[in-house]
Design a protein around this motif. Structure first.
Motif, PDB file in Angstrom:
ATOM      1  N   UNK A 106       0.809  -1.222   0.000  1.00 50.72           N
ATOM      2  CA  UNK A 106       0.000   0.000   0.000  1.00 50.72           C
ATOM      3  C   UNK A 106       0.839   1.269   0.000  1.00 50.72           C
ATOM      4  N   UNK A 107       1.991   1.229   0.662  1.00 46.98           N
ATOM      5  CA  UNK A 107       2.838   2.423   0.708  1.00 46.98           C
ATOM      6  C   UNK A 107       3.334   2.812  -0.678  1.00 46.98           C
ATOM      7  N   UNK A 108       3.511   1.818  -1.558  1.00 49.83           N
ATOM      8  CA  UNK A 108       3.973   2.098  -2.916  1.00 49.83           C
ATOM      9  C   UNK A 108       2.816   2.393  -3.861  1.00 49.83           C
ATOM     10  N   UNK A 158      -2.491  12.217   5.064  1.00 49.06           N
ATOM     11  CA  UNK A 158      -1.616  11.710   4.008  1.00 49.06           C
ATOM     12  C   UNK A 158      -1.199  10.278   4.363  1.00 49.06           C
ATOM     13  N   UNK A 159      -0.827   9.478   3.379  1.00 45.70           N
ATOM     14  CA  UNK A 159      -0.454   8.082   3.660  1.00 45.70           C
ATOM     15  C   UNK A 159       0.626   7.934   4.725  1.00 45.70           C
ATOM     16  N   UNK A 160       1.605   8.849   4.756  1.00 45.57           N
ATOM     17  CA  UNK A 160       2.694   8.716   5.727  1.00 45.57           C
ATOM     18  C   UNK A 160       2.228   8.971   7.163  1.00 45.57           C
ATOM     19  N   UNK A 167      -3.121   2.059   6.112  1.00 44.85           N
ATOM     20  CA  UNK A 167      -2.928   2.254   4.664  1.00 44.85           C
ATOM     21  C   UNK A 167      -3.561   1.111   3.874  1.00 44.85           C
ATOM     22  N   UNK A 168      -3.433  -0.111   4.400  1.00 45.68           N
ATOM     23  CA  UNK A 168      -4.038  -1.245   3.709  1.00 45.68           C
ATOM     24  C   UNK A 168      -5.562  -1.129   3.723  1.00 45.68           C
ATOM     25  N   UNK A 169      -6.123  -0.674   4.821  1.00 45.02           N
ATOM     26  CA  UNK A 169      -7.566  -0.463   4.890  1.00 45.02           C
ATOM     27  C   UNK A 169      -7.999   0.633   3.908  1.00 45.02           C
ATOM     28  N   UNK A 170      -7.183   1.678   3.781  1.00 43.54           N
ATOM     29  CA  UNK A 170      -7.491   2.729   2.809  1.00 43.54           C
ATOM     30  C   UNK A 170      -7.469   2.185   1.386  1.00 43.54           C
ATOM     31  N   UNK A 171      -6.509   1.289   1.086  1.00 41.19           N
ATOM     32  CA  UNK A 171      -6.456   0.651  -0.231  1.00 41.19           C
ATOM     33  C   UNK A 171      -7.718  -0.167  -0.492  1.00 41.19           C
ATOM     34  N   UNK A 188      -2.443  -9.074   0.339  1.00 35.00           N
ATOM     35  CA  UNK A 188      -2.683  -7.816   1.056  1.00 35.00           C
ATOM     36  C   UNK A 188      -2.232  -7.802   2.500  1.00 35.00           C
ATOM     37  N   UNK A 189      -1.798  -8.943   3.042  1.00 31.83           N
ATOM     38  CA  UNK A 189      -1.401  -8.983   4.461  1.00 31.83           C
ATOM     39  C   UNK A 189       0.077  -9.285   4.658  1.00 31.83           C
TER      40      UNK A 189
END
Length: 336
Positions: A106-108, A158-160, A167-171, A188-189
């Motif tokens: 997710x960070x990428x 922001x993601x950071x 972040x994974x939940x946001x994805x 995803x995990x």
């Protein structure tokens, strides 16, 4: 079994390198049924993620899809995704609309200089035509659905500023923006701690029931497979070597690779005081594929003079169950 939603036949995807063409996906056949979960399992480097990206034609240069068909049956008129022009509205509708995708990192995947809300709102407006105010309200509702606390505030984060799990939940929220018929979850995990992993899996399962969507879940974790899957496809070096219902697969695995994967899963109490079972060797470099069966150099059941020379036949055991292995070549339904 429900109706097929997505049918992949003979898919081949490769990448040009300085040393030659790499066949990352080598003739994959898969079917995803409406409302069901298909888990695609295998070691790293077996072509799982490339298969997922090929479905939405997200394979970037120097990669390309060389052959096969990807038939989407979620529209009144089925169509082959690979025959669409890149400007075709059906392809744009498929990406993020009919098919949502949760990427591995997710960070990428999230844009670092745009808020979570901005990325959600843009996707919602593209696929639903909602105005900015309605899209923001929908974004906050989605963040709440996926379990992000204080969504009214986090929508402007922001993601950071969010943890890996958030972040994974946001994805996942972005993937659900347009109420997709199919959710593709690419490991995803993997980068999450065990507790967060369990929460994400529970979330995906509950959202699937709520939205009545199909799920294609890519993983190397057989514990996840046992918990989520209706059907399982086992991949090795770009090929699907076994397909079966989840109960059949765990109760009676056919392919030697599947057997070794299951045998290598730690069992509480069984393996105390001794080394964990492993599969000898590693997945071969796709540039230097073994002749014959790709798994034969690591297989304890390999037959000299056969497995190291000839491609194994695909054996149809009935009920959608298949395995590519010479050990069952005398059965009816064997195909070269």
């Amino acid at each position: 079994m429900s109706e097929p939603l997505l049918e992949i036949s003979g898919l081949k995807t490769g990448f040009d390198t300085y040393d030659g063409r790499v066949r990352a996906v080598d003739g994959v056949d898969l079917t995803v049924h409406a409302g069901k979960t298909l888990c695609v399992v295998g070691e790293s480097g077996c072509g799982k993620s490339v298969t997922a990206r090929s479905i939405l034609r997200l394979v970037e240069a120097p990669g390309s899809i060389d052959a096969g068909s990807i038939v989407w049956r979620g529209d009144p008129e089925p169509f082959d995704v690979l025959e669409l022009d890149v400007s075709d509205k059906r392809l744009a509708k498929l990406r993020g609309g009919d098919v949502g995708m949760i990427f591995q990192e997710p960070a990428a995947s999230l844009l670092p200089l745009r808020t979570i809300g901005a990325q959600l709102i843009e996707t919602i407006r593209i696929h639903t035509g909602a105005d900015k105010k309605a899209a923001r309200a929908r974004a906050i509702d989605l963040l709440d659905q996926v379990g992000i606390p204080r969504p009214e505030q986090r929508v402007d984060a922001f993601p950071f500023q969010l943890s890996g799990g958030m972040c994974q939940r946001a994805m996942i929220a972005i993937a659900l923006c347009a109420n997709p018929s199919l959710l593709i979850a690419d490991e995803p995990t993997t980068a999450l701690d065990v507790t967060t992993q369990a929460r994400i899996l529970d979330l995906i399962r509950s959202l699937q029931a709520e939205y009545r969507m199909a799920v294609m879940f890519i993983t190397h974790d057989l514990g996840v497979v046992a918990e989520l899957a209706d059907e399982v496809a086992v991949m090795y070096l770009g090929k699907v070597v076994e397909r079966a219902g989840v109960e059949e697969l765990f109760a009676d695995p056919k392919h030697p690779y599947t057997k070794r994967l299951l045998h290598s899963v730690p069992v509480l109490g069984r393996d105390r005081g001794r080394d964990l079972p492993t599969i000898p060797g590693t997945v071969p470099n796709p540039l230097h594929r073994p002749k014959g069966c790709s798994f034969h150099p690591r297989c304890a059941e390999a037959i000299a003079g056969t497995c190291d020379l000839d491609e194994p036949p695909e054996i149809d055991f009935g009920g959608g169950r298949t395995a590519q292995c010479v050990l069952y070549a005398d059965r009816e339904g064997a195909t070269a």
